[in-house]
Motif scaffolding. Structure first.
Motif, PDB file in Angstrom:
ATOM      1  N   TYR A  19     -44.853 -22.918  -6.513  1.00 11.37           N
ATOM      2  CA  TYR A  19     -44.532 -24.209  -5.886  1.00 11.37           C
ATOM      3  C   TYR A  19     -45.784 -24.845  -5.272  1.00 11.37           C
ATOM      4  N   GLY A  41     -44.130 -29.290   8.746  1.00 10.02           N
ATOM      5  CA  GLY A  41     -43.974 -28.989   7.318  1.00 10.02           C
ATOM      6  C   GLY A  41     -45.016 -29.747   6.527  1.00 10.02           C
ATOM      7  N   SER A  42     -46.139 -29.093   6.216  1.00  9.05           N
ATOM      8  CA  SER A  42     -47.277 -29.880   5.715  1.00  9.05           C
ATOM      9  C   SER A  42     -47.407 -29.875   4.198  1.00  9.05           C
ATOM     10  N   ALA A  43     -47.029 -28.816   3.540  1.00  4.33           N
ATOM     11  CA  ALA A  43     -47.200 -28.622   2.087  1.00  4.33           C
ATOM     12  C   ALA A  43     -48.675 -28.607   1.674  1.00  4.33           C
ATOM     13  N   MET A 103     -50.456 -35.208   4.944  1.00  6.12           N
ATOM     14  CA  MET A 103     -50.078 -35.851   6.202  1.00  6.12           C
ATOM     15  C   MET A 103     -51.154 -35.691   7.277  1.00  6.12           C
ATOM     16  N   ASP A 112     -45.962 -25.025   9.742  1.00  2.00           N
ATOM     17  CA  ASP A 112     -45.366 -24.765   8.435  1.00  2.00           C
ATOM     18  C   ASP A 112     -44.941 -23.303   8.409  1.00  2.00           C
ATOM     19  N   ARG A 113     -43.893 -23.011   7.637  1.00  2.00           N
ATOM     20  CA  ARG A 113     -43.499 -21.602   7.551  1.00  2.00           C
ATOM     21  C   ARG A 113     -44.423 -20.840   6.611  1.00  2.00           C
ATOM     22  N   CYS A 114     -45.183 -21.570   5.788  1.00  2.00           N
ATOM     23  CA  CYS A 114     -46.088 -20.926   4.830  1.00  2.00           C
ATOM     24  C   CYS A 114     -47.523 -20.960   5.331  1.00  2.00           C
ATOM     25  N   ALA A 135     -44.609 -21.152  11.532  1.00  2.00           N
ATOM     26  CA  ALA A 135     -43.337 -21.073  12.243  1.00  2.00           C
ATOM     27  C   ALA A 135     -42.241 -21.674  11.384  1.00  2.00           C
ATOM     28  N   ASP A 136     -41.022 -21.158  11.571  1.00  2.00           N
ATOM     29  CA  ASP A 136     -39.859 -21.806  10.975  1.00  2.00           C
ATOM     30  C   ASP A 136     -39.417 -22.892  11.949  1.00  2.00           C
ATOM     31  N   LEU A 137     -39.355 -24.115  11.456  1.00  2.00           N
ATOM     32  CA  LEU A 137     -39.041 -25.235  12.351  1.00  2.00           C
ATOM     33  C   LEU A 137     -37.647 -25.104  12.961  1.00  2.00           C
ATOM     34  N   HIS A 170     -42.281 -35.783   7.381  1.00  2.00           N
ATOM     35  CA  HIS A 170     -42.403 -36.457   6.081  1.00  2.00           C
ATOM     36  C   HIS A 170     -41.875 -35.558   4.970  1.00  2.00           C
ATOM     37  N   SER A 171     -40.854 -36.020   4.286  1.00  2.00           N
ATOM     38  CA  SER A 171     -40.302 -35.289   3.123  1.00  2.00           C
ATOM     39  C   SER A 171     -39.872 -33.875   3.487  1.00  2.00           C
ATOM     40  N   LEU A 172     -39.505 -33.667   4.718  1.00  2.18           N
ATOM     41  CA  LEU A 172     -39.118 -32.323   5.144  1.00  2.18           C
ATOM     42  C   LEU A 172     -37.606 -32.133   5.069  1.00  2.18           C
ATOM     43  N   PHE A 202     -35.289 -30.230   2.661  1.00  2.00           N
ATOM     44  CA  PHE A 202     -35.216 -28.768   2.721  1.00  2.00           C
ATOM     45  C   PHE A 202     -34.194 -28.274   3.751  1.00  2.00           C
TER      46      PHE A 202
HETATM   47  C1  LIG Z   1     -42.030 -31.188   0.640  1.00  2.00           C
HETATM   48  S1  LIG Z   1     -43.022 -30.356   1.759  1.00  2.00           S
HETATM   49  C2  LIG Z   1     -43.358 -31.494   3.039  1.00  2.00           C
HETATM   50  C3  LIG Z   1     -44.296 -32.404   2.519  1.00  2.00           C
HETATM   51  C4  LIG Z   1     -45.321 -32.988   3.427  1.00  2.00           C
HETATM   52  N1  LIG Z   1     -44.832 -33.272   4.765  1.00  2.00           N
HETATM   53  C5  LIG Z   1     -45.696 -34.220   2.703  1.00  2.00           C
HETATM   54  O1  LIG Z   1     -44.876 -35.111   2.710  1.00  2.00           O
HETATM   55  O2  LIG Z   1     -46.744 -34.266   2.062  1.00  2.00           O
HETATM   56  C6  LIG Z   1     -42.219 -29.186   2.539  1.00  2.00           C
HETATM   57  C7  LIG Z   1     -43.140 -28.312   3.387  1.00  2.00           C
HETATM   58  O3  LIG Z   1     -42.377 -27.965   4.514  1.00  2.00           O
HETATM   59  C8  LIG Z   1     -42.360 -26.581   4.678  1.00  2.00           C
HETATM   60  N2  LIG Z   1     -41.049 -26.225   5.207  1.00  2.00           N
HETATM   61  C9  LIG Z   1     -39.836 -26.404   4.630  1.00  2.00           C
HETATM   62  N3  LIG Z   1     -38.859 -25.962   5.437  1.00  2.00           N
HETATM   63  C10 LIG Z   1     -39.470 -25.482   6.552  1.00  2.00           C
HETATM   64  C11 LIG Z   1     -39.010 -24.878   7.750  1.00  2.00           C
HETATM   65  N4  LIG Z   1     -37.723 -24.661   7.969  1.00  2.00           N
HETATM   66  N5  LIG Z   1     -39.924 -24.516   8.669  1.00  2.00           N
HETATM   67  C12 LIG Z   1     -41.248 -24.724   8.477  1.00  2.00           C
HETATM   68  N6  LIG Z   1     -41.739 -25.289   7.359  1.00  2.00           N
HETATM   69  C13 LIG Z   1     -40.865 -25.659   6.414  1.00  2.00           C
HETATM   70  C14 LIG Z   1     -42.649 -25.979   3.315  1.00  2.00           C
HETATM   71  O4  LIG Z   1     -43.283 -24.726   3.458  1.00  2.00           O
HETATM   72  C15 LIG Z   1     -43.577 -27.029   2.712  1.00  2.00           C
HETATM   73  O5  LIG Z   1     -44.920 -26.776   3.016  1.00  2.00           O
END
Ligand SMILES: C[S@@+](CC[C@H](N)C(=O)[O-])C[C@H]1O[C@@H](n2cnc3c(N)ncnc32)[C@H](O)[C@@H]1O
Length: 303
Positions: A40, A85-87, A91, A116-118, A141-143, A158-160, A163
């Protein structure tokens, strides 16, 4: 493919992101730090390199710039910016550009916290911050359970929420919003799906297929150099072609988003609908729409 050669923070197109470098770093770091979701992350980084646009970047720069300028007008305090959640660096780069555009002194007052959790996106963001001299804190961290990182002047979500399951969205938005400083603002930007019997989802697969082909060509021609072999990388792109298609938190109307905002208890400062039409390939058009909301603490309802 990225053609802009300026990776300066002040460049409004790249916002300082070197997407070829990012792709290289994701291919080196994701297999090590994110073994379950490396496909991913690598697909995301390569598709940005091959041309995936942040369509709402100019609008985000405008909105974030306004919030940062408001805080900058008040003297001598750190401007706390939180990205949830940065991906990748998109951002962080966008908000750092918005701050830099207000002047070096303003940028110097900013501190960027990315959650971010990753681990992989956090490490790539940390490198971006070091390259551009940003004050940075990355937090894995898990948000759903993360503690407040600071009293935030600006939070970018953004785009979070795609999920986040619908049943948890209002509570999560309210909790992230509770991190705002008294006059702070949360920018919420999310895709809103069209009611089109799956045409958008099918378009997404065609778009990713075109991007995979472009990545394959860049690898074959040696324009893109990654940590893993082309064969391994292309296998990852193939496997990740349909991932995050059926996420639990997709919005299908603006009213759904507005209901989540209402239930979160946050103050709605502004809500805008944005739409784009773009070509995936000659004659193959795709549409996208997003909502952009600026939110404040409940006591800012008339702010
Ligand atoms: C689609 S991306 C967000 C995209 C980014 N904000 C952007 O728009 O460019 C989702 C990101 O959020 C993180 N994420 C998703 N659910 C999460 C959670 N519960 N806690 C922390 N991070 C999370 C994922 O690991 C991923 O890096």
């Amino acid at each position: 493919m990225q053609t802009v050669q300026s990776f300066a923070l002040l460049d409004p197109s790249s916002c300082g992101e070197d997407l070829a470098y990012n792709a290289q770093r994701f291919s080196a770091l994701a297999p090590q730090f994110c073994s379950d979701c490396a496909d991913y992350h690598i697909r995301g980084a390569l598709h940005r390199y091959t041309g995936r646009k942040i369509f709402d970047r100019p609008e985000l720069i405008r909105l974030a710039g306004k919030v940062i300028a408001d805080k900058a007008a008040r003297p001598e305090q750190t401007i706390e910016i939180v990205i949830t959640g940065s991906a990748d660096t998109a951002m962080l780069a966008t908000s750092a550009h918005a701050a830099a555009a207000l002047g070096a002194e303003t940028l110097k007052r900013c501190r960027f916290t990315v959650l971010d959790r990753c681990m992989t996106p956090l490490l790539v963001c940390e490198e971006f911050a070091a390259r551009h001299g940003l004050a940075f804190h990355g937090q894995q961290a898990d948000l759903m359970s993360a503690a407040q990182p600071c009293a935030a002047d600006l939070i970018v979500v953004h785009s979070l929420f795609r999920f986040i399951p619908h049943a948890s969205q209002a509570a999560l938005l309210g909790r992230i919003g509770s991190w705002l400083a008294p006059r702070g603002r949360l920018i919420f930007s999310n895709r809103v799906l069209f009611d089109d019997d799956g045409a958008e989802a099918r378009g997404q697969i065609r778009k990713r297929t075109v991007a995979n082909k472009a990545a394959e060509e860049a690898l074959a021609e040696g324009r893109l150099r990654l940590a893993e072999s082309a064969e391994v990388t292309l296998g990852r792109l193939e496997r990740a072609i349909a991932d995050d298609q059926e996420l639990p938190g997709e919005f299908r109307s603006l009213d759904e988003v507005k209901a989540v905002i209402r239930q979160s208890g946050l103050a709605e400062i502004s809500v805008e609908n944005l739409a784009w039409e773009f070509a995936i390939a000659p004659g193959d058009l795709m549409r996208r729409r997003r909502v952009h909301a600026v939110l404040g603490r409940a006591d800012q309802r008339h702010g």
